[in-house]
Write an enzyme that holds these catalytic residues in place. Structure first.
Site, PDB file in Angstrom:
ATOM      1  N   ARG A  12       0.912  -1.240   0.560  1.00 39.96           N
ATOM      2  CA  ARG A  12      -0.011  -0.256  -0.135  1.00 39.96           C
ATOM      3  C   ARG A  12       1.383   0.794   0.096  1.00 39.96           C
ATOM      4  NH1 ARG A  12       2.620   2.143   3.455  1.00 39.96           N
ATOM      5  NH2 ARG A  12       2.802   1.793   5.480  1.00 39.96           N
ATOM      6  N   HIS A  60       1.170   8.786  10.706  1.00 48.36           N
ATOM      7  CA  HIS A  60       1.041   8.033  12.360  1.00 48.36           C
ATOM      8  C   HIS A  60      -0.473   8.739  12.809  1.00 48.36           C
ATOM      9  CE1 HIS A  60       4.840   6.579  12.843  1.00 48.36           C
ATOM     10  NE2 HIS A  60       5.423   7.318  11.417  1.00 48.36           N
ATOM     11  N   ASP A 106      -3.368   6.166  11.941  1.00 48.15           N
ATOM     12  CA  ASP A 106      -3.435   4.748  12.655  1.00 48.15           C
ATOM     13  C   ASP A 106      -4.029   4.769  14.083  1.00 48.15           C
ATOM     14  OD1 ASP A 106      -1.550   3.929  12.592  1.00 48.15           O
ATOM     15  OD2 ASP A 106      -1.851   2.332  11.259  1.00 48.15           O
ATOM     16  N   GLY A 128      10.698  -3.847   2.998  1.00 47.65           N
ATOM     17  CA  GLY A 128      11.916  -3.184   4.202  1.00 47.65           C
ATOM     18  C   GLY A 128      11.187  -1.818   3.217  1.00 47.65           C
ATOM     19  N   GLY A 184       8.650   0.855   3.369  1.00 48.85           N
ATOM     20  CA  GLY A 184       7.610   1.906   3.443  1.00 48.85           C
ATOM     21  C   GLY A 184       6.602   1.151   2.581  1.00 48.85           C
ATOM     22  N   SER A 208       5.364  -4.325   3.305  1.00 50.15           N
ATOM     23  CA  SER A 208       5.839  -5.347   2.571  1.00 50.15           C
ATOM     24  C   SER A 208       5.347  -6.637   3.733  1.00 50.15           C
ATOM     25  CB  SER A 208       6.913  -5.358   2.317  1.00 50.15           C
ATOM     26  OG  SER A 208       8.308  -5.027   3.675  1.00 50.15           O
ATOM     27  N   ASP A 259      -2.153  -0.346   7.306  1.00 51.30           N
ATOM     28  CA  ASP A 259      -1.335  -1.735   6.569  1.00 51.30           C
ATOM     29  C   ASP A 259      -1.987  -2.689   6.484  1.00 51.30           C
ATOM     30  OD1 ASP A 259       0.058   0.543   6.211  1.00 51.30           O
ATOM     31  OD2 ASP A 259       1.994  -0.255   7.563  1.00 51.30           O
TER      32      ASP A 259
HETATM   33  C1  GLA Z   1       3.669   1.725   9.354  1.00 47.23           C
HETATM   34  C2  GLA Z   1       2.340   1.303  10.537  1.00 47.23           C
HETATM   35  C3  GLA Z   1       1.162   1.778  10.213  1.00 47.23           C
HETATM   36  C4  GLA Z   1       1.527   2.712  10.488  1.00 47.23           C
HETATM   37  C5  GLA Z   1       2.328   3.884   9.869  1.00 47.23           C
HETATM   38  C6  GLA Z   1       2.224   5.154   9.861  1.00 47.23           C
HETATM   39  O1  GLA Z   1       2.998   1.190   8.334  1.00 47.23           O
HETATM   40  O2  GLA Z   1       3.002  -0.693   9.872  1.00 47.23           O
HETATM   41  O3  GLA Z   1       0.902   0.641  11.200  1.00 47.23           O
HETATM   42  O4  GLA Z   1       1.040   3.264  11.626  1.00 47.23           O
HETATM   43  O5  GLA Z   1       3.351   3.129   9.915  1.00 47.23           O
HETATM   44  O6  GLA Z   1       1.435   6.225   9.462  1.00 47.23           O
END
Ligand code: GLA
Length: 383
Positions: A26, A33, A35, A120, A122, A125, A170
């Site tokens: 995704r 930050h 969620d 890894g 962002g 994955s 995610d």
């Molecule tokens: C990671 C976490 C998510 C979210 C993002 C930041 O991807 O898995 O739950 O907190 O960081 O938005």
């Protein structure tokens, strides 16, 4: 990808796979930050997938071969599962443990795992692997879980087997992604509103900085606990319930770092709701302002960016609206990984070339750049 995974499976295990499943990565357009603060996020699933080809074996043992790392993990399902090596196998172990706790009988199986989700990077994955594993176990047991239960099971795998206290974004997106739509997810009620992304003149461009800073995971947990401290100080259940006025009123006596963390979350929630409306209205100047403001807040107040991500965003700003760049920001947990941008489709090739060259000059390394349309969530492809 399904064909490739099937061929690899046959090569490893000597017969064709009985099941093939896929789960997407995704990209989060905005709402970072937020969620785990019961707030809002606006992600979309991308056309990058983790694919698992599998079949039962006669042993009570799971064998996983990862194409990405070239490693094979083998573990028994006779007794309760525990985290182990290699690290990536924990995402699958954790999901199996979740099915086991849910009362499912777990048999042994062999699997080949292939992925085009940057590892890894962002782009979720780990969630894509968890969701692919859960989809496989659903296929094997011929019982589909309700999507929310499935997302929570995958999230628990990440908490308990990988030690990352992540939010729900995610896993939720990898399961419930919708073609041609971003999802405005309310992380408290866990309801989604699809936000159509069908304007052909605008393209989502993802820029992987190809850096990952080691501190990421400990820092993530630290941010989460700073947010909880702020919520307690403001006497609200979660930062979702706080406003800028409440924060200002509570400023005296609050640790200045905790104050800034809370300011990011409170302003980011507002930006996310505004961005969902602006995208729906094709109001690109507003989307632009919100994306850059989100990045600045993550960089300065939340301190989860890094020089490479900042470089990408500065390059985007220098290309500007005239050059066809709508907006750009870091996406995901931070400390490396990907930036997401919205660009005018007609300028896509030129912008890609420009970011590629400028990033290499500034960061001394190559960025991996790709575009994606919003994709559907996880699927059983065979079986
Ligand atoms: C990671 C976490 C998510 C979210 C993002 C930041 O991807 O898995 O739950 O907190 O960081 O938005």
């Amino acid at each position: 990808m399904a064909d490739r995974a099937a061929k690899l499976f046959a090569r490893c295990f000597g017969h064709p796979p009985r099941w093939i499943v896929a789960a997407p990565g995704r990209v989060n357009l905005i709402g970072e930050h937020t969620d785990y603060n019961d707030g809002y996020v606006l992600p979309m699933a991308i056309e990058r997938y983790t694919v698992i080809a599998a079949d039962r074996n006669a042993k009570r043992e799971v064998t996983l071969h990862s194409v990405t790392t070239g490693e094979t993990a083998t573990f028994s399902v006779r007794t309760a599962l525990k985290p182990g090596e290699p690290a990536w196998s924990n995402y699958v172990r954790g999901v199996i443990a979740g099915f086991y706790e849910g009362g499912q009988k777990i048999t042994g199986f062999d699997a080949v795992i292939d992925s085009t989700v940057p590892y890894g990077g962002g782009a979720a994955s780990s969630a894509a692997l968890e969701v692919a594993a859960a989809t496989l176990l659903e296929a094997m047991s011929q019982r589909a879980l309700p999507p929310l239960d499935k997302a929570l099971l995958c999230q628990r795998a990440e908490h308990e087997f990988a030690g990352v206290p992540c939010g729900i974004m995610d896993q939720f997106t990898s399961i419930l992604g919708q073609k041609d739509c971003a999802l405005l997810l309310d992380c408290r009620s866990r309801t989604t509103t699809p936000v159509p992304m069908t304007d052909p003149t605008v393209t989502v461009l993802i820029i992987n900085t190809n850096v990952r800073h080691k501190l990421a995971e400990g820092e993530y947990a630290k941010r989460r606990s700073q947010c909880e401290t702020a919520a307690r100080a403001l006497k609200v259940p979660a930062l979702r319930d706080a406003t800028a006025q409440m924060l200002e009123a509570g400023r005296t006596g609050m640790d200045p770092v905790v104050f800034r963390r809370a300011r990011h979350v409170i302003t980011e929630n507002e930006r996310t709701l505004q961005a969902a409306q602006a995208i729906q209205a094709s109001d690109w100047p507003t989307v632009s302002r919100l994306m850059y403001a989100s990045h600045a807040s993550l960089r300065d107040d939340y301190e989860v960016s890094c020089p490479e991500l900042d470089a990408v965003v500065e390059i985007a700003q220098s290309i500007g609206e005239k050059g066809g760049m709508i907006g750009c920001r870091m996406t995901g947990g931070g400390f490396g990984g990907c930036a997401v941008s919205l660009v005018k489709t007609e300028a896509l090739t030129r912008i890609t070339r420009e970011i590629d060259g400028s990033y290499e000059r500034r960061a001394g390394k190559h960025a991996t750049i790709f575009s994606s349309r919003p994709a559907d969530g996880a699927r059983i492809l065979k079986g």
